[in-house]
Motif scaffolding. Structure first.
Motif, short mmCIF file in Angstrom:
data_model
loop_
_atom_site.label_atom_id
_atom_site.label_comp_id
_atom_site.label_asym_id
_atom_site.label_seq_id
_atom_site.Cartn_x
_atom_site.Cartn_y
_atom_site.Cartn_z
N SER A 90 45.67 28.66 34.05
CA SER A 90 44.46 28.63 35.05
C SER A 90 44.98 28.87 36.30
N LYS A 91 46.08 28.48 36.69
CA LYS A 91 46.63 28.34 38.30
C LYS A 91 47.88 29.60 38.47
N ILE A 92 48.77 29.50 37.02
CA ILE A 92 49.81 30.47 36.82
C ILE A 92 49.78 31.17 35.68
N ALA A 93 49.62 32.39 35.44
CA ALA A 93 49.49 33.07 34.28
C ALA A 93 50.57 34.02 33.99
N LEU A 94 50.80 34.23 32.66
CA LEU A 94 51.74 35.28 32.42
C LEU A 94 51.27 36.38 31.60
N ILE A 95 51.68 37.57 31.93
CA ILE A 95 51.50 38.75 31.23
C ILE A 95 52.97 38.90 30.39
N PRO A 96 52.84 38.73 29.18
CA PRO A 96 54.04 38.72 28.30
C PRO A 96 54.74 40.18 28.14
N GLN A 97 55.90 40.14 27.72
CA GLN A 97 56.46 41.56 27.40
C GLN A 97 56.07 42.44 26.39
N ASP A 98 55.83 41.68 25.08
CA ASP A 98 55.49 42.49 24.02
C ASP A 98 54.06 42.06 23.48
N CYS A 171 41.05 33.48 34.16
CA CYS A 171 40.83 32.05 34.77
C CYS A 171 40.98 32.06 36.26
N ASN A 172 41.35 33.47 36.89
CA ASN A 172 41.61 33.64 38.41
C ASN A 172 42.58 32.78 38.92
N PRO A 173 43.76 32.97 38.10
CA PRO A 173 45.05 32.30 38.55
C PRO A 173 45.54 32.77 40.11
N GLU A 174 46.08 31.98 40.70
CA GLU A 174 46.62 32.09 41.96
C GLU A 174 48.12 33.07 41.96
N ILE A 175 48.62 32.76 40.69
CA ILE A 175 49.89 33.71 40.47
C ILE A 175 49.97 34.39 39.13
N ILE A 176 50.47 35.57 38.97
CA ILE A 176 50.56 36.09 37.81
C ILE A 176 52.29 36.43 37.67
N ILE A 177 52.65 36.04 36.63
CA ILE A 177 54.14 36.36 36.41
C ILE A 177 54.06 37.65 35.20
N ILE A 197 47.53 47.11 36.40
CA ILE A 197 47.94 45.71 37.13
C ILE A 197 47.82 45.86 38.64
N LYS A 198 48.46 47.12 38.99
CA LYS A 198 48.16 47.00 40.59
C LYS A 198 46.84 46.98 41.17
N LYS A 202 45.54 44.05 43.64
CA LYS A 202 45.10 44.43 45.08
C LYS A 202 43.62 43.97 45.15
N GLN A 203 42.79 44.12 44.19
CA GLN A 203 41.45 43.67 44.30
C GLN A 203 41.46 42.11 44.33
N ARG A 204 42.21 41.25 43.85
CA ARG A 204 42.08 40.07 43.73
C ARG A 204 42.87 39.29 44.62
N HIS A 205 43.69 39.89 45.17
CA HIS A 205 44.91 39.39 45.98
C HIS A 205 45.68 38.25 45.58
N THR A 206 45.97 38.60 44.16
CA THR A 206 46.68 37.76 43.52
C THR A 206 48.21 37.73 43.73
N SER A 207 48.71 36.75 43.89
CA SER A 207 50.31 36.75 44.13
C SER A 207 51.14 37.35 42.75
N LEU A 208 52.06 38.05 42.73
CA LEU A 208 52.68 38.41 41.33
C LEU A 208 54.05 38.36 41.59
N VAL A 209 54.64 38.05 40.51
CA VAL A 209 56.28 37.93 40.25
C VAL A 209 56.22 39.02 39.14
N PHE A 210 57.20 40.19 39.59
CA PHE A 210 57.22 41.02 38.64
C PHE A 210 58.49 41.30 38.05
#
Ligand code: SF4
Length: 316
Positions: A90-98, A171-177, A197-198, A202-210
Motif C-alpha cells: 500500500s505504501k511501498i510496492a514492488l515490481i519483481p524481476q520475474d 493501492c497508489n503507493p508512495e514508493i515503487i521498487i 513504467i516511465k 510521471k503521471q502519478r509522481h510516484t518515487s521509484l527505486v530502480f
C-alpha cells in the motif's frame, strides 16, 4: 526537495554455516519525492539486497546488523510484522524481476489483484473488481473484462509483467521498487515495459527505486544513480553528471564496456567481482583496478565529495 526515504548506515550480512558474511556495507542513500533513484552494478553487488531490505523481504539467513531505513519519520526496521504488512503493497510496492514466478498459477489474475486491493483498501469484492479492472486498463492490457478471469499461464511474459505493475500501482503507493523488471523478458518487450513504467511514474509522481545492471536504462529513467560494487556504494551522482564525467575506475570501466556507434573495440573490466565469502583488504576493487596504488590494498577509501559526485577512490 522532500526526502521520502532515507537509508542510513545500513549493514546486512548473510549467515552461511554459522558464519556471518557482509553483503551490504554501510550504505547511505536517500530518495526524493517524485524522483527516480537508480541502483546499478553487476550481479551480486548488493543492489537487490539493499532494495529488498526496504520492504524487509530478505532471505531467512539475512541479518540486518545495523542501520536505519526512515520512511514517513518511522524506521521501517523497527516496525512489527503486522505494521510492515500495512506498508508493503500500500505504501511501498514492488515490481519483481520475474513475472512468471511471481504470480500464483492457481488463481486468476483478477483474484490475485482483488486480494491485494481488499487487504490494503478495505473495500468490498465488487469495488475491488472495479479497481482491478481500472488498474489493468491503466497498464494497457487489452480486453480486460475477459482477461481478468484468466490464469497466469494464459499470459505472455510481457503481459504478466503488466499485471504485476498493475498490482504494484493499484493501492497508489508512495514508493515503487522495481527490481530489474525487464531482465526476464524478451528484448522486444523490454522497451514497452520500460516505457509503461516511465509513463505511469510521471503521471502519478510516484518515487521509484530502480535496480538494474543496464546503464542504458539508467540514462533513460533515473534522476540520480548509485553505483554499487561488492556491497558498497562507490559512486553517487545525478544521472547527467555521472554520464558526462564518471570518476570511479569501476564506473569508467562500465562505460567503456558499452557498445556505441563507431566504437571499434569494447573494453572489458578484467577479473570478476569478489564473492560474499571473500575478504579483500583495502579497496575491494583493487584486484581489478588499473589505477591501483600502494595505499589501495591497505585501507578502504571513504566516500568523498568531488565535482558534484560522491566517490570512494584514492584518486580523489
Ligand atoms: Fe583503484 Fe585504488 Fe581507486 Fe580502488 S582506491 S578504485 S584500487 S585507484
Amino acid at each position: 526537495m522532500t526526502k521520502i526515504l532515507e537509508i542510513k548506515n545500513l549493514n546486512i550480512s548473510f549467515k552461511i554455516e554459522d558464519e556471518l558474511f557482509r553483503a551490504v556495507h554501510n550504505v547511505n542513500l536517500s530518495l526524493e519525492k517524485g524522483k527516480v533513484l537508480g541502483i546499478v552494478g553487476e550481479s551480486g553487488c548488493g543492489k537487490s539486497v539493499t532494495a529488498m531490505s526496504i520492504l524487509r523481504l530478505l532471505a531467512s539467513n539475512a541479518v540486518i546488523e545495523s542501520g536505519e531505513i526512515i520512511f514517513n519519520d518511522k524506521n521501517l526496521l523497527n516496525l512489527s510484522i503486522k505494521e510492515m504488512q500495512q506498508v508493503r503493497g500500500s505504501k511501498i510496492a514492488l515490481i519483481p524481476q520475474d513475472p512468471l514466478t511471481s504470480l500464483n498459477p492457481l488463481y486468476t489474475i483478477g483474484d490475485q489483484l482483488m486480494e491485494t486491493i481488499k487487504f490494503h483498501r478495505g473495500v468490498s469484492a465488487k469495488q475491488a473488481r472495479e479497481i482491478a479492472i481500472k488498474a489493468l486498463h491503466d497498464v494497457k492490457i487489452p480486453e480486460v473484462e475477459r482477461r481478468i478471469d484468466e490464469y497466469p499461464h494464459q499470459f505472455s511474459g510481457g503481459m504478466s509483467q503488466r499485471v504485476l505493475i498493475a498490482m504494484a500501482l493499484c493501492c497508489n503507493p508512495e514508493i515503487i521498487i522495481a527490481d530489474e523488471p525487464t531482465t526476464a523478458l524478451d528484448v522486444t518487450v523490454q522497451a514497452q515495459i520500460l516505457d509503461l513504467i516511465k509513463e505511469l511514474q510521471k503521471q502519478r509522481h510516484t518515487s521509484l527505486v530502480f535496480i538494474t545492471h543496464d546503464l542504458g536504462v539508467v540514462a533513460e529513467f533515473c534522476d540520480y544513480v548509485a553505483v554499487m560494487y561488492a556491497g558498497r556504494i562507490i559512486e553517487y551522482a545525478d544521472t547527467r553528471e555521472l554520464f558526462n564525467n564518471p570518476l570511479h575506475p569501476y564506473t569508467k570501466g562500465l562505460f567503456e564496456s558499452l557498445p556505441a556507434p563507431g566504437k571499434e573495440e569494447l573494453k572489458v573490466i578484467k577479473g570478476q567481482p569478489p564473492s560474499i565469502t571473500e575478504s579483500i583488504p583495502g579497496c575491494t576493487f583493487h584486484p581489478r583496478c588499473s589505477y591501483r596504488m600502494e595505499v589501495c590494498d591497505k585501507d578502504a577509501p571513504e566516500l568523498v565529495y568531488k565535482d558534484g559526485h560522491m566517490v570512494s577512490c584514492y584518486l580523489y
